[in-house]
Design a protein around this motif. Structure first.
Motif, short mmCIF file in Angstrom:
data_model
loop_
_atom_site.label_atom_id
_atom_site.label_comp_id
_atom_site.label_asym_id
_atom_site.label_seq_id
_atom_site.Cartn_x
_atom_site.Cartn_y
_atom_site.Cartn_z
N HIS A 387 29.63 27.82 8.19
CA HIS A 387 28.41 27.06 8.46
C HIS A 387 28.74 25.74 9.14
O HIS A 387 29.73 25.09 8.83
N SER A 388 27.86 25.35 10.04
CA SER A 388 27.88 24.01 10.63
C SER A 388 26.46 23.48 10.50
O SER A 388 25.55 23.92 11.21
N ILE A 389 26.25 22.54 9.57
CA ILE A 389 24.89 22.10 9.28
C ILE A 389 24.66 20.68 9.76
O ILE A 389 25.58 19.88 9.93
N SER A 390 23.38 20.37 9.97
CA SER A 390 22.94 19.01 10.28
C SER A 390 21.59 18.83 9.60
O SER A 390 20.66 19.62 9.81
N THR A 391 21.50 17.80 8.77
CA THR A 391 20.25 17.55 8.05
C THR A 391 20.00 16.06 8.01
O THR A 391 20.94 15.25 8.06
N ALA A 447 9.82 12.33 9.07
CA ALA A 447 10.24 13.72 9.30
C ALA A 447 11.54 13.99 8.56
O ALA A 447 12.40 13.11 8.42
N ALA A 448 11.68 15.24 8.13
CA ALA A 448 12.93 15.73 7.54
C ALA A 448 13.28 17.04 8.23
O ALA A 448 12.39 17.83 8.59
N TYR A 449 14.59 17.28 8.42
CA TYR A 449 14.99 18.48 9.15
C TYR A 449 16.28 19.04 8.58
O TYR A 449 17.04 18.36 7.88
N PHE A 450 16.52 20.32 8.89
CA PHE A 450 17.75 20.99 8.49
C PHE A 450 18.07 22.05 9.54
O PHE A 450 17.24 22.91 9.84
N TYR A 451 19.26 21.97 10.14
CA TYR A 451 19.72 22.95 11.13
C TYR A 451 21.06 23.51 10.68
O TYR A 451 21.88 22.81 10.09
#
Length: 769
Positions: A387-391, A447-451
């Motif tokens: 996994h490579s995540i960005s939040t 805003a909140a995000y998760f990729y």
């Protein structure tokens, strides 16, 4: 709030030129075989911030912390335009740079309600409100200089990476920052168009140096600066004067915790050019061959016209890398842009009398922004999956205080002026007065995000993410009216994307992806189009897209594509087929009422290539073929009293193409470096014809063909450069090589046109020491 345009004294320009060429002479006097300081560059670990003084033609990754995969494996179309390309072309502002990507079309002042010449569409929809600097929205309708920009990233298709936006995509400008490097360089240039207009002098400086160790570790400082003074190529009377300074400092280079602070101050004081009667342009509906191309330099404004802009921004970035490999980044920005203008535009032309009606218009606005973004990036494994995540979390407040003016017809004379010649000193009266109406806008966003990019195995990857955003608008219109009332509006929407990537080889990928973005009512209001009185102030505020009862628009982008790197990664190629569907678009009857909602559809193919074919040969180019279509169902009818076939006729528009949306566009820039120091190159920009009409807001639609077409054009540019020494390069750019007379854009009624620059010669010296 307003102040007249002032010229920078010639003596200041001469002093700066002398200082610059003295620096160049000193550089020439140095031993050309001495080793430059930049050869001893210290680079940070790749997992922190890459510190390099050069940006590659085809970078491996986007600058954003939200990017979870290299560009090769990102299931979406991007164009990344590096400084190496646009500096070599002599580009000065964002408009110049964006000519390097297909799918961009520029809208004349009337489609921005005469607020700017810098409004543009991306893949058929307005993108003027989707401009970001380092991932933070940059509101305001003004000319953006690129002296402090490292590269421009253009995301194609519906993309909510940075928040609300249209269906075409967004533009991200990546700022320069202090690096672990030592260099002192700049560009001195003088441009001239033989067909008319004053010469333009421009100087940019870029100094970076190590400042030694501090309590926070190694420290670097950088200073970028710009000075510009002269005329507008091919245009009489119009002029442009600007300067800017952008210092930055970075602490903790090479350490786990790094802090960077930067400030930018820009000022521009111009006498603006607002084009010519469209009757001068062969191929337009009102073309008059009796005017002749010899009048294309004529200026139809006044010497008292001015367009003044001051921008200030302060940015702080704190980044920490944990021992586990995770990276936490917090970015804060405060900015203010103030623009005040009074300008005169050609309005209507009478072919029988050869007289031009002019109108004077005012514009005044102060845009403010506070934004804070916190992002956490991390790579880890769950079983056999990588996994490579960005939040992260984003907070912002945008403000806009706007003056709104009436218009003055035929200022200075009270009567139309001859089309043959320039008469800028007419001053007997009938000028625009003080602003009569005012607007105040505040937009709060959280805003909140998760990729996440999940690598299943060596061949398969999945990239997906969600962004939850709450939008709160407060618009105060003074005085309020039934057609444009004050109102508050809020909405919460969920956007996202998902893409599957198959890698048949390490240097290639094949992908399919879906993305969705949202655009709530009022989202345009902090950007262009707040300049005139009444219901002309906001596009679609009465019964159109920006009225209080309108639904939030949604755009869905479907894309299938492939990306391949060749020559050991030195050159990147892309190909994509896309379909974009834009929904919940309010349809107005043009009289302040709402008839229903419709859709827009865009389908096309885009190709791109960037990089080095070999050590000497560089290419950068793209091609787009696209169709657009309005789908208004059966709700849109012609109103009584609007003659069929007239500009007011709203019937029979179902299935029409969107206005100012060419089916074809292409660009190419290529250079070849010879081993003895000579570089030659050149390229072209091609934009196909498009229907004239209203832009994509759907308020007061113009049926295809009623106002004719904006003719397509192709221009060729050439370059010759020679390395006098290792540190000094002389460069000659010849733009519009064959002196093509063409219109870049026109207003909705095809009465006024902005001409592209004529054949222009620019002599530059790129120097470093």
């Amino acid at each position: 709030m307003k102040h007249p345009s002032t010229r920078t004294p010639v003596s200041s320009r001469e002093l700066l030129a002398l200082a610059t060429f003295a620096t160049m002479a000193n550089s020439l006097a140095q031993d050309s075989n001495s080793k430059p300081a930049s050869d001893e560059t210290r680079h940070l670990d790749e997992t922190v911030i890459e510190a390099t003084s050069e940006t590659p033609i085809n970078p491996e990754k986007l600058s954003s912390d939200k990017a979870t995969a290299p560009l090769l494996d990102t299931p979406q179309s991007f164009s990344v335009i590096p400084e190496a390309v646009f500096n070599e072309q002599g580009a000065r502002n964002l408009t110049d740079v964006l000519r390097n990507t297909p799918g961009i079309s520029f809208n004349a002042g009337e489609n921005g309600f005469s607020s700017s010449q810098d409004n543009f569409s991306l893949r058929g929809t307005d993108a003027s409100g989707s401009i970001y600097v380092d991932g933070i929205r940059d509101s305001g309708s003004y000319t953006r200089d690129v002296y402090n920009i490292e590269r421009v990233e253009v995301a194609k298709g519906a993309a909510a990476d940075n928040g609300r936006g249209g269906s075409g995509g967004y533009i991200n400008l990546v700022s320069k920052s202090a690096l672990a490097d030592e260099f002192y360089r700049g560009t001195t240039s003088l441009g001239y168009a033989p067909s008319g207009g004053d010469a333009l002098f421009r100087q940019t400086l870029d100094f970076n140096m190590m400042a030694g160790e501090t309590l926070m570790g190694d420290t670097a400082v950088r200073l970028n600066a710009m000075f510009q003074d002269g005329g507008v190529y091919g245009r009489e009377v119009a002029d442009q004067h600007a300067w800017g300074i952008a210092p930055s400092i970075t602490f903790g280079l090479g350490s786990a915790t790094q802090m960077s602070f930067s400030f930018q101050h820009d000022e521009a004081r111009n006498r603006p050019d607002w084009g010519v009667p469209a009757a001068m342009v062969d191929g337009m509906i009102h073309y008059d061959p009796t005017i002749g191309e010899s009048n294309r330099n004529n200026f139809y404004g006044l010497t008292s016209d001015f367009d003044n802009t001051i921008t200030d921004s302060l940015t702080g970035i704190i980044q920490h890398e944990f021992s586990s490999g995770g990276i936490l980044t917090n970015t804060s920005r405060i900015s203010k842009t103030t623009r005040n203008s009074i300008y005169t535009v050609p309005a209507d032309y009478n072919s029988a009398t050869h007289l031009v009606t002019t109108r004077q218009i005012g514009y005044g606005r102060e845009n403010t922004l506070f934004a804070n973004q916190t992002n956490f990036s991390y790579q880890f494994e769950t079983g056999s999956l990588s996994h490579s995540i960005s939040t992260g979390l984003e907070l912002s407040r945008e403000g806009s205080d706007a003056d709104r003016y009436g218009t003055a017809t035929d200022p200075g004379t009270g009567a139309p002026i001859p089309v043959f010649g320039s008469f800028p000193n007419r001053a007997s009266g009938n000028f625009i007065g003080a602003p009569t109406e005012f607007s105040k806008i505040e937009i709060d966003t959280i805003a909140a995000y998760f990729y996440d990019t999940v690598e299943i195995n060596e061949q398969w990857q999945v990239t997906a993410g969600l962004r939850l955003e709450h939008y709160d608008l407060d618009l105060q219109n003074i005085p309020g009216s039934a057609s444009v009332p004050s109102f508050k509006k809020d909405d919460t929407y969920l956007n996202g994307k998902v893409g599957v990537v198959y890698k048949p080889r390490e240097n290639g990928s094949i992908y399919g992806a879906v993305g969705v973005s949202s655009l709530p009512p009022g989202a345009y209001l902090s950007n262009p189009d707040i300049s005139r009185e009444g219901d002309n102030a906001f596009p679609g505020a009465g019964g159109g897209v920006n009225n209080p009862n309108a639904d939030t628009q949604q755009s869905w982008n479907y894309e299938i594509g492939t990306k391949w790197d060749f020559c050991d990664g030195a050159i990147s190629t892309t190909a994509a087929i896309f379909h974009t569907n834009r929904r919940n678009i309010v349809i107005s009857d043009g009289r302040g009422g709402t008839i229903g909602e419709g859709e827009q559809n865009f389908t096309g193919i885009e190709l791109g290539a960037a990089g080095k074919i070999n050590d000497n040969w560089t290419v950068f180019g793209g091609f787009l073929a696209m169709t657009s279509e309005r789908d208004h169902f059966d709700d849109y009818r012609n109103s009584a009293g609007r003659p069929e076939g007239s500009l007011a006729d709203r019937s029979n528009v179902n299935g029409d193409e969107l206005a100012f949306t060419p089916n074809y566009s292409a660009n190419l820039w290529t250079t070849y470096d010879f081993d003895f120091g000579l570089t030659i190159g050149g390229g072209f920009q091609y934009v196909g014809s498009s229907y004239v009409g209203r832009t994509d807001d759907h308020d007061r639609i113009i049926p295809n063909g009623v106002a004719g077409k904006l003719p397509g054009y192709i221009t060729f540019n050439a370059l010759a450069a020679y390395n006098i020494t290792e540190d000094v390069t002389l460069r000659l750019n010849v733009d519009n090589l064959f002196d093509e007379v063409y219109a870049v854009s026109t207003n909705w009624a095809a009465s006024r046109a902005f001409l592209g620059a004529p054949r222009t010669f620019t002599l530059s010296a790129d120097w470093t020491f």
